[in-house]
Scaffold this active site. Structure first.
Site, PDB file in Angstrom:
ATOM      1  CG  ASN A   1     -22.065   3.539   0.093  1.00 33.70           C
ATOM      2  OD1 ASN A   1     -22.667   3.902  -0.921  1.00 33.70           O
ATOM      3  ND2 ASN A   1     -20.859   3.980   0.407  1.00 33.70           N
TER       4      ASN A   1
ATOM      5  NE  ARG B   1      -7.003 -11.946   3.464  1.00 27.12           N
ATOM      6  CZ  ARG B   1      -6.098 -11.248   2.803  1.00 27.12           C
ATOM      7  NH1 ARG B   1      -5.764 -11.603   1.592  1.00 27.12           N
ATOM      8  NH2 ARG B   1      -5.540 -10.191   3.338  1.00 27.12           N
TER       9      ARG B   1
ATOM     10  NE  ARG C   1      -9.651  -7.881   7.764  1.00 25.70           N
ATOM     11  CZ  ARG C   1      -8.407  -7.697   8.241  1.00 25.70           C
ATOM     12  NH1 ARG C   1      -8.030  -6.524   8.685  1.00 25.70           N
ATOM     13  NH2 ARG C   1      -7.559  -8.697   8.232  1.00 25.70           N
TER      14      ARG C   1
ATOM     15  CG  HIS D   1     -12.919   1.144  -5.349  1.00 26.64           C
ATOM     16  ND1 HIS D   1     -12.127   0.809  -4.262  1.00 26.64           N
ATOM     17  CD2 HIS D   1     -12.165   1.943  -6.134  1.00 26.64           C
ATOM     18  CE1 HIS D   1     -10.940   1.365  -4.406  1.00 26.64           C
ATOM     19  NE2 HIS D   1     -10.938   2.061  -5.532  1.00 26.64           N
TER      20      HIS D   1
ATOM     21  CG  ASP E   1     -10.423  -2.313  -5.120  1.00 28.76           C
ATOM     22  OD1 ASP E   1     -11.459  -2.728  -4.546  1.00 28.76           O
ATOM     23  OD2 ASP E   1      -9.569  -1.621  -4.556  1.00 28.76           O
TER      24      ASP E   1
HETATM   25  C1  GAR Z   1     -17.172   4.533   0.798  1.00 24.80           C
HETATM   26  O1  GAR Z   1     -16.669   5.668   0.143  1.00 24.80           O
HETATM   27  C2  GAR Z   1     -16.797   3.281   0.035  1.00 24.80           C
HETATM   28  O2  GAR Z   1     -16.817   3.450  -1.365  1.00 24.80           O
HETATM   29  C3  GAR Z   1     -15.389   3.059   0.514  1.00 24.80           C
HETATM   30  O3  GAR Z   1     -15.433   3.346   1.889  1.00 24.80           O
HETATM   31  C4  GAR Z   1     -16.463   4.307   2.139  1.00 24.80           C
HETATM   32  C5  GAR Z   1     -17.392   3.723   3.166  1.00 24.80           C
HETATM   33  O4  GAR Z   1     -18.330   4.682   3.564  1.00 24.80           O
HETATM   34  N1  GAR Z   1     -14.967   1.727   0.270  1.00 24.80           N
HETATM   35  C6  GAR Z   1     -13.722   1.383   0.007  1.00 24.80           C
HETATM   36  O5  GAR Z   1     -12.804   2.175  -0.057  1.00 24.80           O
HETATM   37  C7  GAR Z   1     -13.521  -0.105  -0.227  1.00 24.80           C
HETATM   38  N2  GAR Z   1     -12.213  -0.367  -0.688  1.00 24.80           N
HETATM   39  P1  GAR Z   1     -19.665   4.260   4.296  1.00 24.80           P
HETATM   40  O6  GAR Z   1     -19.245   3.360   5.464  1.00 24.80           O
HETATM   41  O7  GAR Z   1     -20.242   5.549   4.776  1.00 24.80           O
HETATM   42  O8  GAR Z   1     -20.528   3.538   3.314  1.00 24.80           O
END
Ligand code: GAR
Length: 201
Positions: free
Chosen positions: A16, A66, A92, A110, A146
């Site tokens: 992303n 945190r 995190r 998400h 979320d």
């Molecule tokens: C993505 O699918 C993102 O939506 C998810 O982790 C992946 C990261 O992929 N995020 C979560 O689950 C956040 N809670 P990437 O590192 O290739 O972007």
């Protein structure tokens, strides 16, 4: 108009992040990626940032509360004069104080159609529930996990023979499409967080 100085927070491969870097490579895109922060050393997302000539920082959460971890992130963002922050596979949970300080300037992506399937193991949750459609959501970050107001969503079908991996790949393609769109809207001031809702101009 000056382009919004944007940081991306990652914990992993950064696909992303790459989609955001690619979109921002266009000088007409209203945001520029000026800093990538990872809480984990050696992840591929950091390499993607370096290849694009973007400053990187590794801020480990290990051994920190945190609040102390978030204070270090916040200091790095302020030092780089960052205006907008995108969480992109950043695994995190941020403190309430951080979420409040950056409210309206902080997005997350998400891999489900929120409010369905929060947390982790999202595609397993979707397959277990037997939903016929899943997708992804870009939302403003609020203290509750979320749960922030939705900026963009995309829908994909869930197929009979899907595994978590095949569903994740179909969803990820849409993530790469909607995250740059959502950042564009925010950077152009076309979406704002107002009274706990996403308000579109
Ligand atoms: C993505 O699918 C993102 O939506 C998810 O982790 C992946 C990261 O992929 N995020 C979560 O689950 C956040 N809670 P990437 O590192 O290739 O972007």
């Amino acid at each position: 108009m000056s382009r919004a100085r944007t940081a991306v927070l990652i914990s992993g491969r950064g696909s992303n992040l790459q989609a955001l870097i690619d979109a921002a490579a266009d000088p007409k895109f209203p945001a520029q990626i000026v800093l990538v922060i990872s809480n984990i050393e050696g992840v591929y997302g950091l390499e993607r940032a370096r290849q694009a000539g973007i400053a990187t920082a590794v801020i480990s959460h290990k051994g920190l509360s945190r609040e102390d971890f978030d204070a270090k992130i916040d200091a790095a963002l302020e030092a780089a004069d960052v205006r907008l922050v995108c969480l992109a596979g950043f695994m995190r949970i941020l403190s309430d104080g951080f979420a409040r300080k950056w409210a309206g300037r902080l997005l997350n992506i998400h891999p489900s159609l929120l409010p369905a399937f929060r947390g982790v193991h999202v595609h397993e949750q979707a397959l277990e529930a037997g939903v016929k459609f899943s997708g992804c959501t870009v939302h403003f970050v609020v203290p509750e996990l979320d749960a922030g107001p939705i900026v963009e969503q995309a829908v994909v079908p869930v197929l009979a023979n899907d595994t978590p991996d095949t569903l994740a790949a179909r969803v990820l393609e849409q993530e790469h499409r909607i995250y740059p769109e959502a950042l564009r809207l925010l950077a152009e001031g076309k979406v704002k967080l107002q009274g706990g809702r996403a308000v579109f101009a």
